[in-house]
Design an enzyme around this catalytic site. Structure first.
Site, PDB file in Angstrom:
ATOM      1  CB  ALA A 268       3.171 -20.697  78.886  1.00  0.00           C
ATOM      2  CG  HIS A 303       5.140 -13.940  77.115  1.00  0.00           C
ATOM      3  ND1 HIS A 303       5.798 -13.215  76.086  1.00  0.00           N
ATOM      4  CD2 HIS A 303       4.027 -14.685  76.460  1.00  0.00           C
ATOM      5  CE1 HIS A 303       4.987 -13.406  75.136  1.00  0.00           C
ATOM      6  NE2 HIS A 303       4.133 -14.249  75.259  1.00  0.00           N
ATOM      7  CD  GLU A 304       2.102 -17.442  77.883  1.00  0.00           C
ATOM      8  OE1 GLU A 304       1.145 -16.815  77.450  1.00  0.00           O
ATOM      9  OE2 GLU A 304       3.160 -17.591  77.538  1.00  0.00           O
ATOM     10  CG  HIS A 307      -0.154 -12.569  76.193  1.00  0.00           C
ATOM     11  ND1 HIS A 307       0.137 -11.933  74.977  1.00  0.00           N
ATOM     12  CD2 HIS A 307       0.900 -13.760  75.976  1.00  0.00           C
ATOM     13  CE1 HIS A 307       0.646 -12.451  74.175  1.00  0.00           C
ATOM     14  NE2 HIS A 307       1.064 -13.565  74.692  1.00  0.00           N
TER      15      HIS A 307
HETATM   16  N1  TRP Z   1      -0.079 -17.188  72.698  1.00  0.00           N
HETATM   17  C1  TRP Z   1       1.020 -18.095  73.293  1.00  0.00           C
HETATM   18  C2  TRP Z   1       2.175 -17.431  73.757  1.00  0.00           C
HETATM   19  O1  TRP Z   1       2.970 -16.809  73.187  1.00  0.00           O
HETATM   20  C3  TRP Z   1       1.681 -19.142  72.236  1.00  0.00           C
HETATM   21  C4  TRP Z   1       1.015 -20.394  72.122  1.00  0.00           C
HETATM   22  C5  TRP Z   1       1.026 -21.316  73.165  1.00  0.00           C
HETATM   23  C6  TRP Z   1       0.679 -21.217  70.947  1.00  0.00           C
HETATM   24  N2  TRP Z   1       0.419 -22.519  72.439  1.00  0.00           N
HETATM   25  C7  TRP Z   1       0.279 -22.594  71.224  1.00  0.00           C
HETATM   26  C8  TRP Z   1       0.456 -20.819  69.667  1.00  0.00           C
HETATM   27  C9  TRP Z   1      -0.451 -23.432  70.311  1.00  0.00           C
HETATM   28  C10 TRP Z   1       0.038 -21.733  68.716  1.00  0.00           C
HETATM   29  C11 TRP Z   1      -0.386 -22.931  69.110  1.00  0.00           C
HETATM   30  O2  TRP Z   1       2.293 -17.052  74.936  1.00  0.00           O
HETATM   31 ZN    ZN Z   2       2.579 -14.669  73.940  1.00  0.00          ZN
END
Ligand code: TRP
Ligand code: ZN
Length: 877
Positions: A268, A303-304, A307
């Protein structure tokens, strides 16, 4: 696809951008083949930038239509444009406006980065460097901008138009088109931009923050699947509450939207106010999702959402700092799940994941520090090391400082760095400031790769009532780091007395405080005085440090700890260590039955029957180490067939010794209440499913599993029964018919068929390969969908030790062919698949050579992507 150039990015080369982009206005006119993007950028020269410095914008495969500077269209003499770069020279001294028009073909975007179509829905994925596939930009996280986005699309095919922030305006256009404008008041880096447009179903809810902000919550899913988003919505609201309660953090916009899409490279994405999810981590109900799916959804939704503060409000200065947001956010979601469920069970699950995913990475050719200093392709650094070990490092900070000081450090972090693009140094500094401690040696956990090794020997002086622990640390060499420095390892230890209770432990020199030894030197001797009896030493309690451990403990002590350690994580570790050592030994010298077999069977029998223990804990304890776990512990000259046989024999012995009691308990655990996804109910199902496997092994007949399959009232029971049938009784009619039943029953649900692919991909033995090969031609399989690819091909390589590692190398050949095939469409997914080869040097020489040949064959493919080339080069190095 970006073809590899061999360019290496280095942490020490970081410098700020010459220009800032204060505001970004985007207009999208959506079309599958000819989408138009008009980007209006308000640009400012930074103070220290030379007047003649050109503006160099990143692009990736872009088709440029036009560029205008302060209202004047530029001609080709004024700029230089390539698909991967746009350079504009001769710029005004003061602020200026640049308008850039690009044309995209979302339909042809199979890499799933940038703007693409998933099942007819337009969506974006910009982290890490996908925004440059939409428009030319300073596509780096320290360039933060205020975004306004206008989306135009046909009303019939895209009634829903979403972007970050708050909705501002919407209305109709000519020819059945319509538009919507979104504005995000928060400064953000380009990797957090998102857009979604399509015909989606929606569920809504609301949340009022503790300071009184009313937030509209929306989850968008494929039409007809709305009911299956209810659990995700519930998890979202619980996450919002928890972050207020535990970290004092509130949400900061009027809307929070989540969209589930079926084609997604990862789990995600935390785009500001518009999280985009792999639908596998949103959609669930009892008939289609297992308890593990529910737990994953809860964790990833959290988690999301988390963030929003750790990642979005405070972002990363550059991609070397990825763990600043990921390690910290994983730590936060772990704590959330621990509070929602059982803390001990959750911690054991974390330790298992860390050992099975991060340890092999740290101990193989792809090892890198939690904060790397070099990369060729940043997509390849979304790793277990950055995420999981990154979380362990944050946990160790809390362990060392104590929960209260840790919380004060976090408060200071948010206060000091809100709105910043920050670094690991910034993060560590807040904890030094609130605690007055020097964390420079501790900081090596971020900078130095490799799993530290701790060896401990204990000596008890009966006459003096004194226990001496002699503790030594070493850090093994890893690629490009041959010499290591000594680490600060917080080792939680307990002394367990003969009645199972913890003894008062006092060290003579005060080196043992609050249950913790701070190992900082190569060798440390800790003396405990005033003991009235010889204790059993409980080591690395709570898995306080992510290290490998060797200790000379007697089997009696270990068995005792496996039953009586007051720390449940250490108790599980003691048991798991015994089982693992037994499997290592018997894989080298097969035995039918030994004294030890009987003792292990007996202790597992006692644990199964011990109803002072949570069922979920008992289920974990009864699950023997996986074949991959044993292989990792052996470390070299691995023969996967021998490990498989040893594990089978152990399960048979445990099953035979406990046949009556396991079957009786299996019967007692039958759930007659209506379904609940809560942790207690899930724990009972988990225990019952482990017992089903043992009972089926003891009976050597499929009836019990077939019965559970037919009577199952939820997916957890049904999928577990199917796995037992397929794995133990593959050729029996009951197994064949259950697989066929599952296939027709769930023919219209690709996420459920993924389970069917997974179960079949993990049937052990030589026939596995032809089975998997055949399934790649199944109508529901698609080489373009990451979930399908991971379920069938990824699972085969990572979890079918005997099938993938066939002695004739045919498993490797098949897998390399699929990697090459996937790479043409989706380099990121191909590169991730290829990491399954990472432990090839630990294999016995014959398999090693066969794996090497396949890796070499991949590298030889002309025009390889940076993603895949980087992984395979490092794997072979
Ligand atoms: N930031 C995302 C997470 O950890 C990770 C992620 C989602 C991602 N899609 C991606 C990283 C595509 C690299 C490419 O929640
Ligand atoms: Zn993350």
């Amino acid at each position: 696809m970006t073809i590899d150039t061999g360019k290496v990015y280095r942490l020490e080369d970081y410098r700020t951008s010459d220009y800032a982009i204060r505001a970004t206005h985007l207009v999208f006119r959506l079309d599958p083949r000819h989408a138009r993007v008009t980007a209006t950028l308000s640009v400012e020269r930074r103070e220290d930038t030379a007047f003649d410095a050109p503006l160099v914008l990143d692009g990736d495969g872009l088709k440029l239509l036009s560029v205008a500077l302060d209202g004047t269209r530029l001609t080709a003499q004024d700029y230089s444009a390539a698909p991967d770069q746009l350079t504009v020279a001769r710029l005004p001294k003061g602020p200026f406006t640049l308008v850039i028009e690009t044309e995209l073909a979302p339909e042809a975007n199979s890499a799933l980065m940038g703007l693409y179509l998933s099942n007819g829905v337009y969506c974006t994925q910009c982290e890490a460097e996908g925004f440059r596939r939409i428009t030319y930009f300073l596509d780096r996280p320290d360039v933060m901008s205020v975004y306004t986005v206008r989306i135009e699309a046909p009303k019939a095919t895209a009634p829903i138009l979403l972007s970050n922030g708050n909705p501002v305006e919407s209305g109709d256009l000519e020819d059945g088109w319509h538009y919507a404008v979104w504005h995000d008041p928060h400064l953000k880096p380009s990797y957090l931009f998102a857009l979604v447009a399509g015909d989606l179903g929606k569920i809504t809810d609301g949340f009022t923050t503790r300071s009184g902000r009313a937030v509209e919550l929306g989850i968008y899913v494929e039409k007809g699947k709305e009911a299956r988003a209810a659990y995700a919505m519930d998890a979202l609201k619980r996450s919002m509450h928890w972050d207020e309660d535990v970290f004092g953090l509130e949400y900061d916009l009027d809307v929070f939207n989540i969209v589930a899409v079926s084609d997604f490279n990862m789990g995600a994405m935390e785009n500001k106010g518009l999280n985009i999810f792999n639908d596998k981590y949103v959609l669930a109900d009892e008939e289609t999702a297992t308890d593990a799916d529910f737990a994953n959804i809860e964790a990833i939704i959290a988690h999301e959402y988390f963030h929003n503060w750790t990642g979005n409000r405070i972002t990363c200065r550059d991609w070397f700092q990825l763990c600043l947001k990921e390690g910290l956010t994983v730590f936060r979601d772990h704590e959330f799940s621990a509070d929602m469920r059982s803390r001990a069970v959750k911690r054991i699950a974390e330790v298992r994941t860390l050992k099975s995913l991060q340890f092999p990475e740290d101990q193989g050719p792809l090892a890198h520090p939690v904060r790397p200093r070099r990369y060729r392709e940043i997509n390849n650094f979304y790793t277990a090391t950055v995420y999981e070990k990154g979380s362990e490092v944050v946990r160790m900070i809390r362990t060392i400082l104590g929960a209260d000081t840790f919380r004060r450090g976090m408060d200071l972090y948010f206060e000091r760095h809100d709105g910043d693009a920050a670094t690991i140094e910034d993060f560590l500094k807040v904890f030094e400031d609130v605690s007055g401690r020097d964390l420079s040696q501790f900081a090596l956990w971020y900078h130095q790769a490799g799993t530290p090794h701790v060896s401990i020997s204990a000596a008890y002086d009966e006459a003096r009532g004194e226990l001496t622990l002699d503790i030594e640390q070493s850090v093994p060499p890893t690629p490009s780091e041959s010499r290591k420095r000594l680490m600060h390892i917080p080792l939680a230890i307990g002394l367990v007395g003969q009645d199972g209770s913890d003894l008062e432990a006092v060290s003579a020199d005060g080196s043992f405080v609050d249950g913790l030894i701070h190992l900082k030197k190569r060798r440390q001797v800790v003396r405990f005085a005033g003991l009235s009896q010889r204790p059993a030493v409980s080591l690395n309690r709570g898995f306080s440090a992510p290290v490998t451990l060797a200790s000379e403990q007697s089997v009696d002590d270990r068995l005792f700890l496996a039953r009586h350690d007051s720390d449940l994580v250490a108790r599980w570790q003691a048991l798991n260590g015994l089982l693992c050592d037994y499997l290592i030994e018997t894989s080298k010298t097969p035995v039918r039955q030994s004294n030890m077999t009987g003792r292990l069977a007996e202790v597992l029998g006692a644990i199964a029957a011990d109803d002072t223990l949570e069922p979920a804990y008992r289920a974990l304890a009864l699950t023997p180490p996986s074949e991959a776990d044993v292989a990792r512990e052996i470390g070299s000259n691995i023969d996967p067939d021998a490990i498989h046989d040893a594990r089978d024999a152990l399960i048979d012995a445990i099953a035979a010794a406990n046949r009556q009691s396991f079957e009786a308990l299996y019967g007692e655990l039958e759930d007659t209440d209506s379904f609940s996804s809560d942790a207690q109910s899930a724990g009972r199902r988990a225990l019952r499913n482990v017992l089903l496997d043992y009972a089926s092994a003891a009976r050597r007949t499929p009836e019990l599993a077939a019965g559970q399959y037919c009577q199952a009232t939820n997916m957890t029971e049904r999928a577990a029964a199917l796995a037992v049938l397929a794995h133990r009784f593959a050729s029996e009619p009951l197994s064949v018919s259950a697989l066929a039943d599952f296939e027709t029953r769930h023919a219209d649900n690709p996420l459920v068929l993924d389970k069917w692919f997974q179960i079949q991909a993990t049937i052990p033995g030589d026939a596995a390969l032809s089975r998997v090969e055949k399934l790649t031609r199944h109508g529901a399989f698609s080489i373009g969908n990451p979930n399908r690819v991971r379920s069938l091909i990824g699972t085969f390589a990572s979890s079918n030790q005997t099938g993938f590692h066939r002695a004739d190398g045919a498993g490797y050949r098949f897998f390399a062919d699929r990697i090459i095939e996937v790479e043409k469409r989706n380099p990121q997914v191909a590169a991730r698949l290829a990491t399954a080869f990472r432990s090839w040097r630990s294999l016995e020489p014959g398999r090693q050579e066969l794996a090497r040949v396949e890796l070499a064959r991949i590298v030889a493919v002309p025009g390889l992507s940076t993603d895949l080339k980087d992984i395979v080069d490092r794997t072979l190095a």
